[in-house]
Design a protein around this motif. Structure first.
Motif, short mmCIF file in Angstrom:
data_model
loop_
_atom_site.label_atom_id
_atom_site.label_comp_id
_atom_site.label_asym_id
_atom_site.label_seq_id
_atom_site.Cartn_x
_atom_site.Cartn_y
_atom_site.Cartn_z
N THR A 173 0.85 -1.18 0.00
CA THR A 173 0.00 0.00 0.00
C THR A 173 0.89 1.23 0.00
O THR A 173 2.00 1.22 0.52
N PHE A 174 0.39 2.29 -0.63
CA PHE A 174 1.11 3.57 -0.61
C PHE A 174 0.31 4.56 0.22
O PHE A 174 -0.91 4.65 0.09
N ASN A 175 0.98 5.29 1.04
CA ASN A 175 0.36 6.31 1.91
C ASN A 175 -0.80 5.75 2.73
O ASN A 175 -1.76 6.45 3.03
N GLY A 176 -0.72 4.44 2.99
CA GLY A 176 -1.74 3.84 3.84
C GLY A 176 -3.06 3.51 3.17
O GLY A 176 -3.78 2.64 3.64
N ASP A 177 -3.40 4.19 2.05
CA ASP A 177 -4.72 3.91 1.49
C ASP A 177 -4.73 3.39 0.05
O ASP A 177 -5.65 2.69 -0.34
N VAL A 178 -3.70 3.73 -0.75
CA VAL A 178 -3.66 3.21 -2.12
C VAL A 178 -3.15 1.77 -2.08
O VAL A 178 -2.00 1.53 -1.76
N VAL A 179 -4.03 0.81 -2.38
CA VAL A 179 -3.59 -0.59 -2.41
C VAL A 179 -3.10 -0.90 -3.82
O VAL A 179 -3.88 -1.14 -4.72
N ALA A 180 -1.78 -0.87 -3.99
CA ALA A 180 -1.21 -1.10 -5.31
C ALA A 180 -1.21 -2.59 -5.63
O ALA A 180 -1.33 -2.99 -6.79
N LEU A 181 -1.10 -3.42 -4.61
CA LEU A 181 -1.03 -4.87 -4.82
C LEU A 181 -1.60 -5.53 -3.57
O LEU A 181 -1.24 -5.18 -2.45
N GLY A 201 -2.05 -7.49 -17.53
CA GLY A 201 -3.16 -6.76 -16.92
C GLY A 201 -3.20 -5.33 -17.38
O GLY A 201 -2.22 -4.82 -17.95
N PRO A 202 -4.33 -4.66 -17.15
CA PRO A 202 -4.47 -3.25 -17.53
C PRO A 202 -3.50 -2.39 -16.71
O PRO A 202 -2.99 -2.85 -15.70
N SER A 203 -3.28 -1.17 -17.15
CA SER A 203 -2.32 -0.35 -16.41
C SER A 203 -2.90 0.03 -15.06
O SER A 203 -4.11 0.18 -14.90
N GLY A 204 -2.03 0.09 -14.07
CA GLY A 204 -2.47 0.40 -12.72
C GLY A 204 -2.82 -0.82 -11.89
O GLY A 204 -3.28 -0.69 -10.76
N CYS A 205 -2.57 -2.04 -12.43
CA CYS A 205 -2.96 -3.23 -11.68
C CYS A 205 -1.82 -3.75 -10.81
O CYS A 205 -1.93 -4.81 -10.20
N GLY A 206 -0.73 -3.01 -10.74
CA GLY A 206 0.33 -3.38 -9.80
C GLY A 206 1.44 -4.23 -10.38
O GLY A 206 2.25 -4.79 -9.63
N LYS A 207 1.52 -4.29 -11.70
CA LYS A 207 2.57 -5.11 -12.32
C LYS A 207 3.96 -4.57 -11.98
O LYS A 207 4.84 -5.30 -11.53
N SER A 208 4.12 -3.27 -12.20
CA SER A 208 5.44 -2.68 -11.90
C SER A 208 5.73 -2.74 -10.41
O SER A 208 6.88 -2.96 -10.00
N THR A 209 4.69 -2.55 -9.61
CA THR A 209 4.88 -2.63 -8.16
C THR A 209 5.40 -4.01 -7.78
O THR A 209 6.34 -4.12 -6.97
N ALA A 210 4.82 -5.06 -8.38
CA ALA A 210 5.28 -6.42 -8.08
C ALA A 210 6.75 -6.58 -8.44
O ALA A 210 7.54 -7.13 -7.65
N1 LIG Z 1 5.20 5.38 -5.46
C1 LIG Z 1 3.85 5.33 -5.50
N2 LIG Z 1 3.10 6.14 -4.73
C2 LIG Z 1 1.76 6.09 -4.77
N3 LIG Z 1 1.05 5.27 -5.55
C3 LIG Z 1 1.73 4.44 -6.37
C4 LIG Z 1 3.15 4.42 -6.39
N4 LIG Z 1 3.56 3.50 -7.28
C5 LIG Z 1 2.43 2.96 -7.80
N5 LIG Z 1 1.34 3.51 -7.25
C6 LIG Z 1 -0.07 3.16 -7.54
O1 LIG Z 1 -0.18 1.76 -7.47
C7 LIG Z 1 -0.99 1.26 -8.51
C8 LIG Z 1 -0.24 0.22 -9.31
O2 LIG Z 1 0.80 0.86 -10.01
P1 LIG Z 1 1.79 0.08 -10.98
O3 LIG Z 1 2.38 -1.06 -10.26
O4 LIG Z 1 2.74 1.08 -11.53
O5 LIG Z 1 0.80 -0.43 -12.13
P2 LIG Z 1 1.15 -1.06 -13.55
O6 LIG Z 1 2.61 -1.22 -13.66
O7 LIG Z 1 0.42 -2.34 -13.57
O8 LIG Z 1 0.59 -0.12 -14.56
C9 LIG Z 1 -1.44 2.45 -9.33
O9 LIG Z 1 -2.73 2.80 -8.93
C10 LIG Z 1 -0.46 3.52 -8.96
O10 LIG Z 1 -1.07 4.79 -9.00
#
Ligand SMILES: Nc1ncnc2c1ncn2[C@@H]1O[C@H](COP(=O)(O)OP(=O)(O)O)[C@@H](O)[C@H]1O
Ligand SMILES: [Mg+2]
Lengths: 282, 259
Positions: free
Chosen positions: B21-29, B46-55
């Protein structure tokens, strides 16, 4: 078809581009030279037509004569000014780059000292110079400090910007490979900062000369080892206007040479990889 | 080198219940579970924003999980990872050879001592004639090949690729897909490959992990049971079409839930 393959076919666009390029290439040199010649001629005519005495406005020929006649003295003065300028530039580079590296390595240091770097920069050197000459005994040291004060900020600011401009993905890559701070600095941040640093250096070169000249005006005292600015002041007191012009020309030429030299250095260092130094191919 | 069949490969990495989670409320994964075995080619689709890069960033150790665990089989080591980003991410001031040297250089190894490895890697991506070229002299596809060579030159345990071909034109992209599979067959690397292209994921991988956004999570795994090597014939086969349909349906489900 076979003809077109063997002989290049030029169309109207090619011709237009060719003409534009030729105009660019020659115009860049010819036009300023033409303007210079016209201005000198006009200057000469104005003096003659209005019968202006040479102690108010000398003819260009007289200035040239003076330049040649006073060459040994003016050349020595030039060397003095040049020496101060170059030393100030060297210290500005060492200090500016060193401080920039320190800033990027420690946020604490940056937060503590950056405001003072800005204050030093925005305070006009003419207003600090008299104080400096009160507290610093050595005249050379005083001149050096003044010139350094003006020259170091562009180096510091640009290098700091450059060190922080390294690509984010590359930084991540360095982290993944477990690079040390030193390695990241040496192999990533410093090379990324090079174009920015060189831009700052070009500005600093001109400013160092300005700083040296301004400080000389303030320092005033002459004698052996006086620079061009002092020679201008001195000639002004004696109403030796041709010598004032001759010294002024030397200062201007020096400024241009410094700028051209640093531009050339920049081009040589960046020509292999940086967009600014690479000719467009399309 | 042939990759042993699934189930007989030693594990490389395990993600269990990983949440970020980012900032406590955005659940990225949310609650991601993924086992990676040696020789796997896994796509995250997956569509963009689904947490692929985060993983990928979590696996790379660039950020830490808010909860859950990522464990490397046999512990972490010096040579775990190679990474390819969406942009080639080369150092513009360094030649192709120097760019590929980077992972070794950062481990304190001189160019002379790893020259053979660098040459091999560049030969594998077909750039052995461009050792002394600077990145700006190369096309987008060639730069990406250098980036791939850099990622695999140390023969890491796992290579992460984050939409590496997304910015390239389709012809170049197909070619690089083919080349990537040839490479994998030759050196037997383990890859996690992020993409939002169904076709790419089916063509390349043996497992597709389909993900959905808001919150980012895994919704399905699709096994691609087609044997390697895969070539143009596979791309036009009925199997391929059926698999694409299957992955595409899963992806629609992923997007449909929040459309
Ligand atoms: N450093 C960050 N701070 C806040 N939110 C983030 C950060 N990195 C990613 N997110 C949020 O986490 C979600 C997943 O992001 P990301 O993993 O980049 O998706 P993808 O690569 O699948 O397009 C998105 O909603 C994005 O806005
Ligand atoms: Mg992404």
């Amino acid at each position: 078809m076979s003809i077109a393959e063997n002989q290049p076919l030029y169309d109207a666009d090619d011709l237009k581009r060719y003409r534009a390029e030729r105009f660019e290439r020659f115009g860049k040199w010819l036009l300023p030279v033409a303007v210079l010649i016209a201005m000198i001629w006009l200057w000469d005519r104005i003096v003659v037509w209005n019968e202006i005495p040479h102690f108010i406005l000398p003819r260009p020929g007289l200035v040239l004569e003076t330049l040649i006649k006073d060459w040994p003295m003016l050349f020595n003065a030039l060397l003095v000014t040049l020496q101060i300028t170059m030393m100030a530039l060297a210290v500005a580079v060492i200090g500016g780059v060193g401080l920039a590296v320190l800033f990027t390595q420690s946020r604490l240091v940056e937060m503590s000292f950056y405001p003072y770097a800005v204050i030093l920069q925005v305070t006009p050197v003419v207003s600090i110079a008299p104080l400096i000459f009160i507290y610093v005994d050595s005249r050379t040291a005083g001149l050096l400090i003044c010139a350094w004060l003006v020259a170091f900020f562009p180096v510091l600011a640009n290098t700091t910007l450059g060190l922080n401009s390294a690509d984010h993905n590359l930084r991540d890559l360095f982290r993944i490979y477990g690079a040390s701070r030193w390695q990241t600095l040496r192999y990533l941040r410093l090379p990324a900062a090079l174009p920015y640093f060189l831009g700052g250096l070009r500005i600093a070169g001109g400013l160092a000369l300005i700083g040296a000249v301004v400080a000389e005006y303030v320092a005033g005292t002459g004698g052996i080892g006086s620079g061009l600015a002092f020679r201008i002041l001195e000639a002004g007191y004696r109403l030796n206007i041709p010598r004032m012009f001759a010294a002024l020309i030397l200062i201007a030429v020096t400024g241009v040479v410094i700028f051209a030299g640093l531009s050339f250095l920049s081009h040589m260092l960046l020509r292999k990889w940086h967009e600014s130094a690479v000719k467009r191919e399309t | 080198m042939t990759t042993p069949p699934l189930g007989h490969r030693p594990p490389v990495l395990d993600m269990s219940n990983v949440t970020k989670t980012f900032n406590g409320d955005v659940v990225a994964l949310r609650d991601m579970n993924l086992g990676v075995n040696s020789g796997d080619f896994i796509s995250l689709l997956g569509p963009s924003g689904c947490g692929k890069s985060t993983a990928l960033r979590l696996i790379a150790g660039l950020s830490t999980p808010s909860s859950g665990r990522i464990t490397w089989a046999g512990g972490q080591s010096e040579n775990d990872l190679g990474v390819v980003f969406q942009e080639p991410t080369l150092m513009p001031w360094a030649t192709v050879a120097q760019n590929v040297w980077l992972p070794f250089r950062l481990k304190g190894q001189s160019y002379a001592s790893v020259k053979d490895e660098i040459l091999d890697a560049l030969r594998l991506v077909g750039l052995e004639k461009f050792l002394e070229a600077y990145p700006r002299e190369l096309s987008g596809g060639m730069k990406m090949r250098v980036s791939i060579a850099r990622a695999m030159v140390t023969k890491p345990r796992l290579i992460l690729m984050d939409e590496p071909f997304a910015a390239l034109d389709e012809i170049t992209r197909f070619r690089l897909n083919d080349d990537l599979l040839r490479l994998k067959a030759k050196i037997g690397c383990t890859v996690i490959f992020v993409t939002h292209s169904v076709f790419e994921s089916v063509f390349l991988s043996d497992r597709i992990v389909v993900m959905a956004a808001r919150p980012g999570r895994v919704i399905r795994e699709v096994n691609v049971d087609a044997p390697y090597p895969r070539d143009e014939a596979f791309r036009t086969s009925a199997d391929y079409a059926a698999l694409c349909r299957q992955a595409s349906d899963a992806l629609h489900e992923a997007m449909g839930e929040h459309a």
